[in-house]
Design a protein around this motif. Structure first.
Motif, PDB file in Angstrom:
ATOM      1  N   LEU A  10       7.626 -95.380   5.712  1.00 56.31           N
ATOM      2  CA  LEU A  10       7.578 -96.008   4.394  1.00 56.31           C
ATOM      3  C   LEU A  10       6.555 -97.137   4.391  1.00 56.31           C
ATOM      4  O   LEU A  10       6.663 -98.097   5.157  1.00 56.31           O
ATOM      5  CB  LEU A  10       8.958 -96.555   4.032  1.00 56.31           C
ATOM      6  CG  LEU A  10       9.120 -97.217   2.663  1.00 56.31           C
ATOM      7  CD1 LEU A  10       8.858 -96.219   1.534  1.00 56.31           C
ATOM      8  CD2 LEU A  10      10.522 -97.810   2.523  1.00 56.31           C
ATOM      9  N   ASP A  11       5.566 -97.015   3.514  1.00 61.68           N
ATOM     10  CA  ASP A  11       4.524 -98.028   3.340  1.00 61.68           C
ATOM     11  C   ASP A  11       4.682 -98.645   1.954  1.00 61.68           C
ATOM     12  O   ASP A  11       4.301 -98.049   0.947  1.00 61.68           O
ATOM     13  CB  ASP A  11       3.141 -97.377   3.496  1.00 61.68           C
ATOM     14  CG  ASP A  11       1.998 -98.335   3.206  1.00 61.68           C
ATOM     15  OD1 ASP A  11       2.226 -99.558   3.199  1.00 61.68           O
ATOM     16  OD2 ASP A  11       0.860 -97.849   2.995  1.00 61.68           O
ATOM     17  N   LEU A  12       5.275 -99.842   1.902  1.00 63.91           N
ATOM     18  CA  LEU A  12       5.499-100.555   0.641  1.00 63.91           C
ATOM     19  C   LEU A  12       4.270-101.417   0.351  1.00 63.91           C
ATOM     20  O   LEU A  12       4.142-102.527   0.878  1.00 63.91           O
ATOM     21  CB  LEU A  12       6.742-101.437   0.731  1.00 63.91           C
ATOM     22  CG  LEU A  12       8.098-100.730   0.762  1.00 63.91           C
ATOM     23  CD1 LEU A  12       9.196-101.720   1.135  1.00 63.91           C
ATOM     24  CD2 LEU A  12       8.406-100.092  -0.584  1.00 63.91           C
ATOM     25  N   THR A  17       3.107 -97.232  -3.228  1.00 62.14           N
ATOM     26  CA  THR A  17       4.112 -97.050  -2.183  1.00 62.14           C
ATOM     27  C   THR A  17       4.047 -95.609  -1.725  1.00 62.14           C
ATOM     28  O   THR A  17       4.089 -94.681  -2.540  1.00 62.14           O
ATOM     29  CB  THR A  17       5.521 -97.389  -2.697  1.00 62.14           C
ATOM     30  OG1 THR A  17       5.610 -98.809  -2.868  1.00 62.14           O
ATOM     31  CG2 THR A  17       6.595 -96.943  -1.722  1.00 62.14           C
ATOM     32  N   SER A  19       5.425 -92.625   1.116  1.00 65.43           N
ATOM     33  CA  SER A  19       6.498 -92.239   2.027  1.00 65.43           C
ATOM     34  C   SER A  19       6.212 -90.845   2.562  1.00 65.43           C
ATOM     35  O   SER A  19       5.588 -90.016   1.897  1.00 65.43           O
ATOM     36  CB  SER A  19       7.860 -92.292   1.326  1.00 65.43           C
ATOM     37  OG  SER A  19       7.846 -91.543   0.116  1.00 65.43           O
ATOM     38  N   VAL A  65      12.408 -98.771  -3.325  1.00 68.71           N
ATOM     39  CA  VAL A  65      12.745 -98.019  -2.105  1.00 68.71           C
ATOM     40  C   VAL A  65      13.570 -96.794  -2.454  1.00 68.71           C
ATOM     41  O   VAL A  65      13.358 -95.695  -1.912  1.00 68.71           O
ATOM     42  CB  VAL A  65      13.499 -98.924  -1.111  1.00 68.71           C
ATOM     43  CG1 VAL A  65      14.072 -98.099   0.038  1.00 68.71           C
ATOM     44  CG2 VAL A  65      12.582-100.022  -0.583  1.00 68.71           C
ATOM     45  N   VAL A  83      14.354 -94.996   9.374  1.00 71.35           N
ATOM     46  CA  VAL A  83      13.207 -95.322   8.537  1.00 71.35           C
ATOM     47  C   VAL A  83      12.349 -96.326   9.300  1.00 71.35           C
ATOM     48  O   VAL A  83      12.860 -97.322   9.823  1.00 71.35           O
ATOM     49  CB  VAL A  83      13.615 -95.926   7.180  1.00 71.35           C
ATOM     50  CG1 VAL A  83      12.373 -96.351   6.387  1.00 71.35           C
ATOM     51  CG2 VAL A  83      14.440 -94.926   6.379  1.00 71.35           C
ATOM     52  N   ALA A  85       9.281 -98.825   8.566  1.00 65.19           N
ATOM     53  CA  ALA A  85       8.578 -99.441   7.440  1.00 65.19           C
ATOM     54  C   ALA A  85       7.534-100.415   7.957  1.00 65.19           C
ATOM     55  O   ALA A  85       7.719-101.065   8.996  1.00 65.19           O
ATOM     56  CB  ALA A  85       9.565-100.170   6.528  1.00 65.19           C
ATOM     57  N   VAL A  99      12.270-107.083   3.598  1.00 69.69           N
ATOM     58  CA  VAL A  99      11.978-105.651   3.716  1.00 69.69           C
ATOM     59  C   VAL A  99      13.143-104.927   4.364  1.00 69.69           C
ATOM     60  O   VAL A  99      13.597-103.876   3.905  1.00 69.69           O
ATOM     61  CB  VAL A  99      10.686-105.419   4.514  1.00 69.69           C
ATOM     62  CG1 VAL A  99      10.455-103.928   4.755  1.00 69.69           C
ATOM     63  CG2 VAL A  99       9.488-106.015   3.778  1.00 69.69           C
ATOM     64  N   VAL A 103      15.323-101.965   2.439  1.00 68.57           N
ATOM     65  CA  VAL A 103      15.311-100.589   2.946  1.00 68.57           C
ATOM     66  C   VAL A 103      16.675-100.194   3.496  1.00 68.57           C
ATOM     67  O   VAL A 103      17.202 -99.116   3.181  1.00 68.57           O
ATOM     68  CB  VAL A 103      14.215-100.419   4.014  1.00 68.57           C
ATOM     69  CG1 VAL A 103      14.232 -98.993   4.569  1.00 68.57           C
ATOM     70  CG2 VAL A 103      12.841-100.738   3.437  1.00 68.57           C
ATOM     71  N   VAL A 111      16.769 -98.988  10.506  1.00 68.40           N
ATOM     72  CA  VAL A 111      15.473 -99.362   9.938  1.00 68.40           C
ATOM     73  C   VAL A 111      14.718-100.170  10.978  1.00 68.40           C
ATOM     74  O   VAL A 111      15.290-101.071  11.598  1.00 68.40           O
ATOM     75  CB  VAL A 111      15.634-100.200   8.652  1.00 68.40           C
ATOM     76  CG1 VAL A 111      14.274-100.655   8.132  1.00 68.40           C
ATOM     77  CG2 VAL A 111      16.373 -99.399   7.584  1.00 68.40           C
TER      78      VAL A 111
END
Length: 258
Positions: A10-12, A17, A19, A65, A83, A85, A99, A103, A111
């Motif tokens: 996951l790249d916020l 964004t 995924s 998310v 996940v 991130a 973050v 998430v 995470v």
């Protein structure tokens, strides 16, 4: 191997964004916005939960998310196992916790966080485990980070927050600031290793890597080869997935949270 496991990268980002689920056929890519509807009859607000690469609105970020993870369920509806991130190197402990909370609250699984330039380097196919320094510049819509990578970690870094960007990347003033910042990072290397780092050149990732004027300005400022990574806007999310599968690519374990 790992075919039965459900990992998500996951790249916020400030503007987009992204995924990616293990085994998925494509990267899910959506604007980093959510719509907040008032209880009454007022007009809905469009909220940007991430600014300068950091969580600015925790509630809205959790909704973002949720949308991003829903995108991955198009490929696999089983419960998530992990996940990974990304976070900026410049993120404070509070930024990182924001973050994690956003998430973990939605994913309901392990995470872990990885610094985005390191993930970008892995996604770009760079050897990040060697002792020789390697330069990388990640140009996002809200934050730009130049780093020195060696032994699987970010050994030095500088960051610049962007207040505005154009449709094709950073503004002209920002281009000059980015080039000067990156050249300053190169000058901070020990004199004995600086020529080798310059000869190996700079790899640019992030959506701003498409900005040809930035690349030319960097070549002039660094007096070194400068090249954009293939599909640079996806380098972080691809690197995060590779790190899900091969944690040893990073020199230290990612930071877990539940």
């Amino acid at each position: 191997m790992n075919a039965w496991r459900r990992f998500v990268a996951l790249d916020l980002g400030t503007a987009r964004t992204r995924s990616l689920i293990l085994g998925g056929q494509a990267i899910a890519d959506r604007p980093s916005v959510v719509v907040r509807r008032p209880a009454g009859a007022g007009a809905a607000d469009v909220v940007r939960p991430v600014r300068h690469g950091m969580v600015a609105d925790r509630g809205a970020c959790a909704r973002l998310v949720r949308l991003a993870l829903r995108d991955t369920r198009l490929f696999d509806s089983r419960p998530l196992e992990r996940v990974l991130a990304g976070v900026p190197v410049a993120a404070s402990p509070g930024d990182r916790e924001a973050v994690r909370a956003a998430v973990a609250g939605i994913a309901g699984c392990e995470v872990a966080l990885v610094e985005e330039p390191l993930a970008a380097a892995v996604g770009a196919g760079l050897d990040v485990l060697g002792a020789r320094p390697r330069l990388l510049l990640d140009v996002g819509a809200g934050i730009v980070e130049a780093v020195v990578l060696r032994d699987g970690v970010v050994s030095d870094a500088v960051s610049l927050q962007l207040s505005t960007t154009t449709g094709t990347g950073p503004t002209a003033d920002a281009v000059d600031s980015i080039a000067d910042m990156t050249a300053g990072l190169l000058r901070r290397l020990p004199a004995a290793t600086r020529p080798d780092a310059r000869a190996r050149g700079l790899v640019v990732t992030g959506g701003g890597a498409h900005h040809e004027h930035l690349l030319r300005r960097l070549r002039t400022a660094l007096r070194a080869p400068v090249a954009a990574a293939p599909q640079p806007q996806y380098a972080i999310v691809r690197g995060l997935m590779r790190l899900c599968l091969q944690p040893a690519l990073a020199g230290h374990p990612a930071s877990p949270a539940r």
